[in-house]
Design a protein around this motif. Structure first.
Motif, short mmCIF file in Angstrom:
data_model
loop_
_atom_site.label_atom_id
_atom_site.label_comp_id
_atom_site.label_asym_id
_atom_site.label_seq_id
_atom_site.Cartn_x
_atom_site.Cartn_y
_atom_site.Cartn_z
N GLU A 114 -6.57 3.81 4.14
CA GLU A 114 -7.39 4.92 3.66
C GLU A 114 -7.55 4.76 2.15
N VAL A 163 0.86 -1.19 0.00
CA VAL A 163 0.00 0.00 0.00
C VAL A 163 0.89 1.24 0.00
N PRO A 164 0.62 2.20 -0.87
CA PRO A 164 1.41 3.44 -0.85
C PRO A 164 1.41 4.04 0.56
N ASN A 215 1.13 6.92 1.70
CA ASN A 215 0.13 7.93 2.06
C ASN A 215 -1.25 7.32 2.26
N ARG A 216 -1.43 6.05 1.95
CA ARG A 216 -2.73 5.42 2.07
C ARG A 216 -2.83 4.48 3.25
#
Lengths: 658, 200
Positions: free
Chosen positions: B63, B36-37, B39-40
């Motif tokens: 997120e 998952v990146p 920022n997520r």
């Protein structure tokens, strides 16, 4: 880069080229998407490129989005992964021109359907053009979201056809560009004349011939060229029997650029987005369908439009149900008000469910112009009417009318002697109709009807009175026989019946005498009444009497006394009212003596104390008795012999010694 | 915990990875976390013992951003697999919107799987939840091990999947089947969006 000239060469494509050029120039119809429809290789992609090229030439800073479904899905997935889904929507909505090629391939990218539908909505509102190219007509597209299909169906479709040989030759020569001598002219013309299924095949063959010519010192002849490229006539030779056609070689250009680490999270996000969008789109669809339906009914849908604008923050089902209820009431109010006051027909207030309160007040005002409708008495219930052989036919007719089975013919005329339950039947039927939402139900007596008509001497007044009844949901008239000899009342009733029959509204009439006996009925009214169904409400049979007696005794100390109920039900009585009288006498006597009602007491009251009246009742009633007084077996045994149901001697007899 | 909060326009899904000890629940979450990146994903909370066994639970918030106007969040939990941590399992299971039951495909762990699966049913039942009403996906993990050590997915289906729920083979260590499992469960959970009453 393609330009519009090549499309102009083919007359069949001029309309498409003109529409595309207008869209690129900003003079088209940006409020509708332009759908470019054409088979493979007809030049759809070239036309989109031509549009982009033209717009860029005229406005170098213009933002142009030329997308394939795959590219769109990839961008959307990437944007979602970066949390920029909404930003992508905004970017696409703000572009000066959006061109989507191969629309039919969008079916593979379910998650993008909502995006494209939103895009079309947003761009339409902003007055920006969107062009979509497809090989399949919109109505034949499968796998696309219904909402998206609706948006596309609103579009303007222009068709592209395969160019003819002359146009193909011109296009091929243009393809040669700065090297027109790369191929002999007759080879180009022969190639243009070849029967390839698409222009793409011609240009591919052109490239192969140019490559061959560059490597060869000998100029190609048309025949050699056709052999080299395997012109359709040659390729169409039948395959050897039993040998399957070879698999087409994979197109390197179509294969992925190379192995990459799969974006698992992006793919996951894409699926989640598609699932959520599907749910939200389902809500949106239901809203849009409701808006369309109510608009077609002539209503304003401001409340629902606002919901759509809100981008759906909640399941709209409760809001839709509330709107539907308001709309239905509003339409009913409009109908009613128009009948009371024709000048209110079509009033704006009756078109907006958000102004329901004001509409109610206006309708009330309209009602006041013509007076109230007499409603059925609420204490009567059809289901409380004791059922027996004597009234079964009437009750069945009533139920059929209620159920609207089509068998329940209206008007229904119910006739019977006094006290058999006609009024109960009529009011109970009226209340049952009202409970089913039929309204308003007018239920009045013949005398009142005659009086109302007689009181209307002024033409305007009479017209108002007529309006008052012609919007009723049902008409129930008691004591029909009282209209005998009342010419005006009969005339008005006939007019009213005709009016209500047209609206398939139920009508029931109760009469103390059979229609055939009502000799003073005008022929038109008689004919109308006889067009329906006539049933008799007979004197209460034993089953009915027993039910009535039990109900009357239910509140007394003798409620469980089956012998008393049986005795009272066995007493002769030609009406329910008479049964009520018998029971009342016994209960009153028991109360006076302060004893519990019993069969013994009942016999004393009904037979010992009043044998004459009892005998008179027996003689007058339909239940015939022998009249023989027999000595009792006890102190207060019955002195009569009764023979019941004795219409034919052979049918009898039941003898009961009491 | 509401699945959909229309007032705040949020969709929050609590997904719980359940299964016997050492079956690979935490490995699933670690793989997802790695894919998952940054920022997520939130911080992955993992309370483990010195021997790397999950002591309390793992928690990974994801997120997913704004989807169709809803801020969408997934919260992934694991439960401790060891038998003596049942109270913790019950706690984590509370308010779950869906469950991944991770089956250790090794034949020798068959009884452990069975015991854990029964434990899942009991714990759900204690909370008044019928397992038939709960979105559930079976993941047959460790399918990369030599065939003579493991049971095939079909055999495991016979043993565990008598309700015909989605089942997927996986190798959580290398990521095979991890996202497929998550996608399958997410689909089941999200398809119930419209059926669930709106939370205020």
């Amino acid at each position: 880069m393609s330009d519009f000239e090549t499309f102009v060469l083919e007359p069949a494509n001029r309309a498409a080229a003109a529409a595309a050029r207008a869209m690129a120039d900003g003079t088209g119809l940006p409020d509708r998407p332009l759908i470019v429809l054409g088979g493979a290789g007809t030049g759809k992609t070239e036309l989109l490129q031509a549009m982009a090229s033209r717009l860029r030439d005229r406005h170098p800073s213009a933002v142009i989005e030329l997308l394939s479904p795959d590219l769109l899905a990839e961008r959307y997935r990437g944007a979602l992964a970066q949390g920029r889904g909404d930003a992508l929507r905004a970017e696409l909505a703000a572009a000066d021109l959006v061109l989507i090629d191969d629309l039919e391939q969008l079916a593979r990218h379910r998650e993008c359907h909502g995006l494209v539908a939103d895009l079309l909505d947003g761009r339409r509102l902003a007055g920006r053009g969107t062009v979509l190219a497809t090989a399949i007509p919109v109505e034949q597209q499968s796998g696309l979201d219904a909402r998206l299909l609706r948006r596309l169906a609103d579009g303007t479709t222009v068709s592209l056809a395969l160019p003819g040989p002359a146009a193909r030759a011109e296009i091929l020569l243009r393809r040669l560009g700065d090297h027109p001598d790369a191929l002999p002219g007759d080879v180009v013309r022969a190639l243009a004349a070849a029967d390839f299924p698409s222009m793409r095949d011609h240009t591919g063959a052109l490239s192969r011939l140019v490559a061959f010519q560059e490597a060869s010192a000998v100029p190609l002849s048309p025949a050699d060229a056709m052999l080299l490229i395997g012109a359709p006539a040659l390729r169409a030779a039948p395959e050897p029997a039993g040998e399957p056609a070879p698999e087409p070689a994979p197109d390197p250009a179509a294969s992925p650029a190379g192995p990459e680490a799969p974006d698992e999270f992006g793919a996951f996000l894409s699926e989640v987005a598609a699932t959520v969008s599907e749910q939200v789109d389902r809500w949106r669809r239901s809203l849009e369908e409701a808006v369309q339906r109510w608009r077609e009914a002539g209503l304003r849908t401001g409340r629902l439009d606002a919901l759509l604008q809100e981008d759906l923050t909640a399941n709209p089902e409760p809001a839709l149900e509330a709107f539907a209820a308001d709309a239905e009431e509003l339409l009913a109010l409009a109908r009613e008000a128009a009948v009371h006051a024709p000048d209110l027909a079509g009033a704006e207030l009756f078109r907006d469910p958000d102004q329901l309160s004001a509409a109610r007040a206006l309708c009330e005002d309209a009602r006041s112009r013509t007076g109230p409708i007499i409603a059925p008495l609420t204490q009567y219930r059809l289901e409380e009417l004791a059922e027996g052989a004597s009234n079964r036919a009437a009750l069945r007719a009533a139920r059929e009318l209620l159920a609207e089975t089509g068998e329940g013919r209206s008007p229904l005329v119910v006739w019977g002697g006094p006290g058999v339950g006609k009024s109960h039947f009529l009011h109970g039927f009226g209340n049952a109709l009202a409970a089913r939402g039929v309204g308003p139900v007018a239920c009045l007596g013949g005398q009142a009807f005659v009086a109302e008509v007689s009181a209307r001497t002024d033409a305007d007044d009479l017209a108002g009175w007529r309006r008052r009844y012609r919007w009723v949901g049902a008409l129930l008239l008691d004591d029909l026989h009282l209209l005998s000899g009342e010419a005006r009342a009969q005339e008005e009733l006939a007019l009213l019946i005709e009016e209500l029959q047209e609206g398939r509204r139920p009508m029931v009439f109760a009469s103390a005498r059979e229609l055939a006996e009502l000799r003073a009925l005008d022929p038109p009214l008689r004919a109308l009444l006889e067009s329906g169904r006539t049933v008799e409400l007979g004197p209460p049979d034993r089953e009915v009497r027993l039910a009535v007696v039990k109900r009357l005794l239910s509140g007394s100390a003798a409620s469980q006394d089956a012998a008393l109920a049986d005795y009272l039900a066995g007493r002769p009585a030609d009406s329910v009212r008479a049964v009520q009288g018998l029971v009342a006498r016994v209960l009153d006597e028991a109360a006076a003596q302060r004893v519990v009602p019993s069969p013994t007491l009942a016999r004393e009251v009904l037979e010992v104390r009043d044998p004459v009246a009892g005998a008179a009742a027996r003689v007058s009633g339909p239940v015939r008795t022998s009249g023989i007084h027999a000595p009792g077996m006890g102190l207060l045994r019955s002195r009569e012999k009764m023979i019941e149901e004795w219409p034919v001697l052979a049918d009898r007899l039941m003898l009961e010694l009491r | 915990m509401p699945l959909v909060n229309f007032t705040t326009r949020e969709i929050t899904c609590k997904l719980v990875y359940y299964g016997p000890g050492r079956c690979g629940k935490t490995t699933n979450l670690l793989y997802i976390h790695g894919r998952v990146p940054e920022n997520r994903r939130g911080m992955m909370v993992s309370l483990a013992t010195q021997s790397d066994r999950t002591l309390f639970f793992d928690f990974l918030p994801l997120e997913l951003g704004v989807i169709s106007g809803f801020t969408t969040r997934f919260q992934l939990y694991t439960v401790p697999g060891q038998v003596y941590y049942n109270a913790t399992r019950r706690l984590v299971l509370q308010g779950a919107d869906g469950v991944v039951f991770v089956v250790d495909s090794q034949a020798r762990r068959f009884d452990d799987n069975l015991e854990s699966f029964q434990n899942l049913q009991e714990n759900l039942l204690d909370q008044g939840v019928d397992i038939r009403q709960m979105p559930i996906v079976l993941q047959y993990n460790k399918q990369d091990l030599p065939p003579d050590l493991i049971l095939a997915p079909a055999e495991l289906d016979d043993a565990f999947n008598f309700r015909g729920v989605p089942s997927l083979p996986a190798d959580a260590l290398h990521g095979s089947g991890v996202f497929e499992t998550l996608k399958a469960l997410s689909g089941l959970v999200l398809q119930r969006l419209a059926a669930r009453p709106a939370a205020s």
